[in-house]
Motif scaffolding. Structure first.
Motif, PDB file in Angstrom:
ATOM      1  N   GLY A   1      19.303 -25.841  15.839  1.00 17.89           N
ATOM      2  CA  GLY A   1      18.382 -25.510  14.750  1.00 17.89           C
ATOM      3  C   GLY A   1      18.504 -24.091  14.246  1.00 17.89           C
ATOM      4  O   GLY A   1      17.581 -23.562  13.608  1.00 17.89           O
ATOM      5  N   GLY A   2      19.648 -23.448  14.518  1.00 19.13           N
ATOM      6  CA  GLY A   2      19.887 -22.082  14.048  1.00 19.13           C
ATOM      7  C   GLY A   2      19.494 -21.001  15.025  1.00 19.13           C
ATOM      8  O   GLY A   2      19.627 -19.810  14.724  1.00 19.13           O
ATOM      9  N   TYR A   3      19.037 -21.387  16.222  1.00 23.10           N
ATOM     10  CA  TYR A   3      18.575 -20.407  17.203  1.00 23.10           C
ATOM     11  C   TYR A   3      19.630 -19.337  17.499  1.00 23.10           C
ATOM     12  O   TYR A   3      19.320 -18.137  17.555  1.00 23.10           O
ATOM     13  CB  TYR A   3      18.170 -21.104  18.493  1.00 23.10           C
ATOM     14  CG  TYR A   3      17.751 -20.191  19.610  1.00 23.10           C
ATOM     15  CD1 TYR A   3      16.445 -19.715  19.682  1.00 23.10           C
ATOM     16  CD2 TYR A   3      18.658 -19.809  20.600  1.00 23.10           C
ATOM     17  CE1 TYR A   3      16.055 -18.865  20.717  1.00 23.10           C
ATOM     18  CE2 TYR A   3      18.279 -18.956  21.627  1.00 23.10           C
ATOM     19  CZ  TYR A   3      16.976 -18.485  21.673  1.00 23.10           C
ATOM     20  OH  TYR A   3      16.613 -17.635  22.703  1.00 23.10           O
ATOM     21  N   SER A   4      20.886 -19.749  17.662  1.00 24.72           N
ATOM     22  CA  SER A   4      21.938 -18.809  18.031  1.00 24.72           C
ATOM     23  C   SER A   4      22.274 -17.836  16.902  1.00 24.72           C
ATOM     24  O   SER A   4      22.884 -16.787  17.141  1.00 24.72           O
ATOM     25  CB  SER A   4      23.204 -19.555  18.462  1.00 24.72           C
ATOM     26  OG  SER A   4      23.666 -20.397  17.420  1.00 24.72           O
ATOM     27  N   ALA A   5      21.889 -18.163  15.669  1.00 19.93           N
ATOM     28  CA  ALA A   5      22.205 -17.313  14.527  1.00 19.93           C
ATOM     29  C   ALA A   5      21.097 -16.313  14.215  1.00 19.93           C
ATOM     30  O   ALA A   5      21.280 -15.422  13.385  1.00 19.93           O
ATOM     31  CB  ALA A   5      22.462 -18.179  13.297  1.00 19.93           C
ATOM     32  N   PHE A   6      19.947 -16.462  14.872  1.00 20.88           N
ATOM     33  CA  PHE A   6      18.761 -15.685  14.508  1.00 20.88           C
ATOM     34  C   PHE A   6      18.607 -14.471  15.400  1.00 20.88           C
ATOM     35  O   PHE A   6      18.625 -14.603  16.620  1.00 20.88           O
ATOM     36  CB  PHE A   6      17.534 -16.592  14.608  1.00 20.88           C
ATOM     37  CG  PHE A   6      16.244 -15.978  14.152  1.00 20.88           C
ATOM     38  CD1 PHE A   6      16.178 -15.256  12.977  1.00 20.88           C
ATOM     39  CD2 PHE A   6      15.096 -16.124  14.913  1.00 20.88           C
ATOM     40  CE1 PHE A   6      14.984 -14.697  12.544  1.00 20.88           C
ATOM     41  CE2 PHE A   6      13.886 -15.556  14.488  1.00 20.88           C
ATOM     42  CZ  PHE A   6      13.838 -14.845  13.309  1.00 20.88           C
ATOM     43  N   GLY A   7      18.431 -13.325  14.800  1.00 19.72           N
ATOM     44  CA  GLY A   7      18.268 -12.100  15.554  1.00 19.72           C
ATOM     45  C   GLY A   7      16.834 -11.742  15.896  1.00 19.72           C
ATOM     46  O   GLY A   7      16.574 -10.700  16.478  1.00 19.72           O
ATOM     47  N   GLY A   8      15.875 -12.595  15.496  1.00 19.52           N
ATOM     48  CA  GLY A   8      14.496 -12.363  15.820  1.00 19.52           C
ATOM     49  C   GLY A   8      13.720 -11.601  14.753  1.00 19.52           C
ATOM     50  O   GLY A   8      12.519 -11.377  14.866  1.00 19.52           O
ATOM     51  N   VAL A   9      14.414 -11.189  13.680  1.00 15.78           N
ATOM     52  CA  VAL A   9      13.764 -10.446  12.592  1.00 15.78           C
ATOM     53  C   VAL A   9      14.114 -11.096  11.274  1.00 15.78           C
ATOM     54  O   VAL A   9      15.280 -11.419  11.020  1.00 15.78           O
ATOM     55  CB  VAL A   9      14.248  -8.970  12.573  1.00 15.78           C
ATOM     56  CG1 VAL A   9      13.583  -8.218  11.415  1.00 15.78           C
ATOM     57  CG2 VAL A   9      13.944  -8.284  13.888  1.00 15.78           C
TER      58      VAL A   9
END
Length: 283
Positions: free
Chosen positions: A275-283
């Motif tokens: 679901g895109g978790y690995s692409a997300f930097g948290g910001v």
């Protein structure tokens, strides 16, 4: 040019460990839909046979349940004999057995000064027995079935192995060090064994699921009293760009792709389904 399909999988024989679990069942359904003959291997014979009977009736495909302990090589060899007798040579293997356990989980996410006086809730309070069991189930429980169930593939010079990793292997979650370390080892083993077997016709790849609610992690991500997400579960959703947990059927397409000859020049990779978790930097 022939239309692209999964027709090459019809009548192939696949062994799946952990096939009676939430995620495993959806993988079995995907394979049954294209005519794969499937052996669900589980430590609980009754569960394996019950789930196999239900899925066979539902799909019309051949699905059998076989008892085996993924941490016991002789048990796996006995299971292989039964599978060969009932289904024939094994063409594919999915290493789906795994999971976490409260005994290998810290109570706090991060230590602070107050934790120093309550070490039993931290890394320092982990019991090695629980840690060893979780690590062994996930890593050794991938290695040993591969050692046993790929023998027919060696003989036939063709086969596919699919390991089930986790996004924890790349970004280890707080509280679950044994599970995270084991899944990182699964990634490394996937690459190693893929190279080792590349010239004898056996491909080895892995799927790294993001966050799915399973029987093993429900205690961490759900609040039993309210039925809502726990603070940890909500944090996971907030850090998944699609804003939700995955559904087990979300793994079906990737499973068929990596088992099929459609991916015949692909080996030694790990595909996130997250679901895109690995692409997300948290910001």
């Amino acid at each position: 040019m022939k239309p692209i399909s999964f027709s090459d999988l019809e009548n192939k024989v696949c062994v799946i460990t952990g096939g009676a679990g939430v995620i495993g069942v959806e993988m079995v359904k995907a394979m049954a839909s294209v005519g794969v003959k499937i052996a669900i291997v589980d430590i609980n014979k009754d569960v394996a046979m019950k789930v196999a009977a239900e899925l066979s009736k539902e799909s019309g495909s051949i699905v059998i349940g076989v008892e085996a302990n993924v941490l016991d090589k002789s048990s796996l060899e006995n299971a292989k004999t039964i599978i060969n007798e009932q289904l024939g040579d094994i063409d594919m293997l999915i290493n789906g057995a795994g999971g976490n356990h409260p005994t290998a989980t810290t109570k706090v996410e991060q230590m602070d000064e107050s934790s120093i006086d309550n070490l039993e809730d931290t890394f320092y309070g982990l019991e090695m027995d629980g840690f060893d069991k979780v690590f062994a189930l996930n890593f050794k429980g991938t290695l040993l079935p591969t050692m046993v169930f790929t023998k027919d593939m060696l003989k036939n010079k063709k086969g596919a192995v699919l390991n089930i990793s986790s996004m924890n292997s790349y970004k280890p979650l707080t509280k679950i060090p044994a599970y995270s370390a084991a899944k990182a080892s699964v990634n490394n083993f996937t690459e190693w064994i893929a190279v080792h077997l590349a010239k004898v016709g056996i491909r080895v790849n892995a799927i790294a699921p993001g966050f799915f609610i399973t029987n093993q992690n429900r205690f961490l991500v759900m609040d039993e009293k309210t039925g809502n997400f726990s603070p940890r579960g909500q944090k996971i959703v907030d850090n998944t760009p699609m804003g939700k947990f995955g559904e087990p059927e979300d793994l079906q397409g990737t499973t068929l792709f990596l088992l099929s000859d459609i991916s015949s020049f692909i080996t030694g990779i790990v595909i996130p389904v997250d679901g895109g978790y690995s692409a997300f930097g948290g910001v």
